[in-house]
Structures are given as C-alpha cells and as structure tokens.
Design an enzyme around this catalytic site. Sequence first.
Site, PDB file in Angstrom:
ATOM      1  N   HIS A   1       5.453  -3.478 -20.496  1.00 31.94           N
ATOM      2  CA  HIS A   1       6.063  -2.684 -19.423  1.00 31.94           C
ATOM      3  C   HIS A   1       5.870  -1.184 -19.676  1.00 31.94           C
ATOM      4  CE1 HIS A   1       9.435  -2.756 -16.173  1.00 31.94           C
ATOM      5  NE2 HIS A   1       8.532  -1.819 -15.922  1.00 31.94           N
TER       6      HIS A   1
ATOM      7  N   ARG B   1       7.030  -5.621 -10.707  1.00 32.92           N
ATOM      8  CA  ARG B   1       8.251  -6.164 -11.301  1.00 32.92           C
ATOM      9  C   ARG B   1       7.994  -7.624 -11.652  1.00 32.92           C
ATOM     10  NH1 ARG B   1      11.201  -4.115 -13.544  1.00 32.92           N
ATOM     11  NH2 ARG B   1      13.298  -4.491 -12.794  1.00 32.92           N
TER      12      ARG B   1
ATOM     13  N   LEU C   1       0.843  -1.205   0.000  1.00 35.40           N
ATOM     14  CA  LEU C   1       0.000   0.000   0.000  1.00 35.40           C
ATOM     15  C   LEU C   1       0.875   1.251   0.000  1.00 35.40           C
ATOM     16  CD1 LEU C   1      -3.164   0.351   0.114  1.00 35.40           C
ATOM     17  CD2 LEU C   1      -2.851   0.990   2.513  1.00 35.40           C
TER      18      LEU C   1
ATOM     19  N   GLU D   1      12.339  -9.621 -20.171  1.00 31.40           N
ATOM     20  CA  GLU D   1      11.747  -8.600 -21.040  1.00 31.40           C
ATOM     21  C   GLU D   1      12.708  -8.267 -22.169  1.00 31.40           C
ATOM     22  OE1 GLU D   1      10.519  -5.263 -18.664  1.00 31.40           O
ATOM     23  OE2 GLU D   1       9.164  -6.482 -17.445  1.00 31.40           O
TER      24      GLU D   1
END
Length: 323
Positions: free
Chosen positions: A282, A234, A154, A263
């Site tokens: 992304h 991530r 949070l 990636e």
Amino acid sequence: MTARVACLSPYSQETVRELFKGRHQVEVVLVPDPPAQQAVLEATQEAHLVIADKRHKHRIDRRVLENMRNCLLIQQAAVGFDAIDHRAAAEYGIPVANAAGYNRDAVADWTVMAILNILRKGAYGDRLVRDGAWLREELLGHELGALTVGIVGLGNVGGTVARRLDGFGSSLVFTDPDPTRDHPGAKRVGLDELLRTADVVCLHVPLDVETRGLIGAEALAALKPGAILVNAARGPLVDEAALVEALGSGRLAGAALDVYEVEPLPAGSPLRDFDNVFLSPHIGGGTLEAEARVLEMVGANLLRMLDGEPPVNVVNAVLVAQK
C-alpha cells in the site's frame, strides 16, 4: 477562540500545529495507534476540527459522530474516506472532505510500473537471476503499446494513468459513472464490455457500498482470457478468494496489487505464492512529493474553516456558508 483539533492520523503535535501557520490558536489532541476506538470517541467529542486517519484504521462511525458536539469539519488526510460514515455525518450536518488528487501522479506512476512489471516479468526475472538462473525464453513478455488497457474510473488517478499510457501507444477504454469525464482517443464503454475486451484492467474507483466487491467471481470470469488485473485503489474492491481461484486456474495472466482486503497482507495469503503476481505494501501513493502535498491540502482546508470560508473537496454534499 482556541480551536480544538483531534488528529487520528500518525502526525506529531508539531506537524499538526504547523498546518495553521501561526494564524490561529489551536489545541491539538492525538490518539494512540489503532485499535483505540474509545480514544477516538473521547478525542473527537469536543473537537472543532478532526483530521481523519490516513491509514483507514481509526473509524469515524455513527457512534463517534453522534457524540461530536462542536465539529465543523472532518478532513481526511488521504483520498479514500471509507473509514468515515460520511452519510451519517451528512445527517448531523458535518462536512467530510478528502485530499482529492494529492497522490494522483504517484499512484499513476506505480500503476504503469506495475503493468510493465507483469507484462515484462520484471520482479520475477530479478528473482530468477539472483537465484542463479538465466532463462530468457521464460521471460518473454508483451509490449504495452500492443495492448488494450481498460481503466475503471477516469477520475484524478484514472485520468492521469490515461495520459501516461498515451506515450506507450496503448488502446484505451474506460468506464465511469460521471458522463462529463473523457480522454482524447479513449472509448467509453460499460464495465461488462471493458472486462471482455481489455488486456489490462486497472481499478481507480473509491471504496463505497456500490463498489465493494466490484471485481468478484462473476467479473473475473468475464475477463478476457490472459488478462491482467491491477488494483492500486482499495483492497475490498476485489474478492481476493475469487482472484486466487482465477489466477490458479490460469485464466488470468497475472495481477499487480498495492491494496488488500486485510492489511498488512496476512503471511499465509496464497497471493504470496504466485510468481505472476506483483505485490507492494500500500505504497502506490507514497512519495515524498505526495506526502508534502497532502499536508499542504489538509492545512489549507482547515484554515479555510477557521477563516470563515467554505472547505473544498467535500464528499458528502454538506454545504458550509461563507462567513
């Protein structure tokens, strides 16, 4: 003094110079596109300031750090700093700072969009119609306000997502190691309870040794049957092989992913084969507003160092005295 600035992010000489607003003389050193670890080593050796790689490709590891002779600050031009050995940097007395919160609105917007895309089968329905189909019953989905959303982390992004979801009327649960974080109407629970009870699970935590593989086979098995997993944080937070298995078994109703273990996402990834998986490259934090904001934050912190003021958003607890 002319400050030597090593920039590992894909910025131009002009862009980097503009960060200093003409107030300091700087020598800017750029490095080639990754992989170019030797170039990183050479560029940073004499640098006073280092702008880390926002793509998380050029790594600042212990070997690079131990060869730095003048470094006052490593400034990440992003939120995630997992490509920097920040613990080793602390050993050498080098502060590492990030651009905390610069893209929280962008990522929160993407997260809500992605949740709705899965719940209402938006991208899938678009593909069907373009292919000539008109299958209304197959596209029946769920209302976001009827569901419980679990937020893992949070912080800047997770808190912003919670505020967005208030408008939908969703029930909110969250888990966070910081006991001071809270959101009105949201219930703090442990990760195990969150996984068992949430219809939608959103990941908003940094990647570190404690969070790598956070959502593996065991966590996925604990998810409520028919749940949806959303990851805009991530990629290595999630064990992709275990996720593929959970999707293939039908235990999960779907997933929305902006980040991946590797990636770009490999062409042969089985994640590309699921109609109930929403994928993006992304780009969750990528808006024109966020890109302008990160440059402003990076420039402000670099100027603080050259002006003799301590930097903000230091992530490795290295204190810099004001001069």
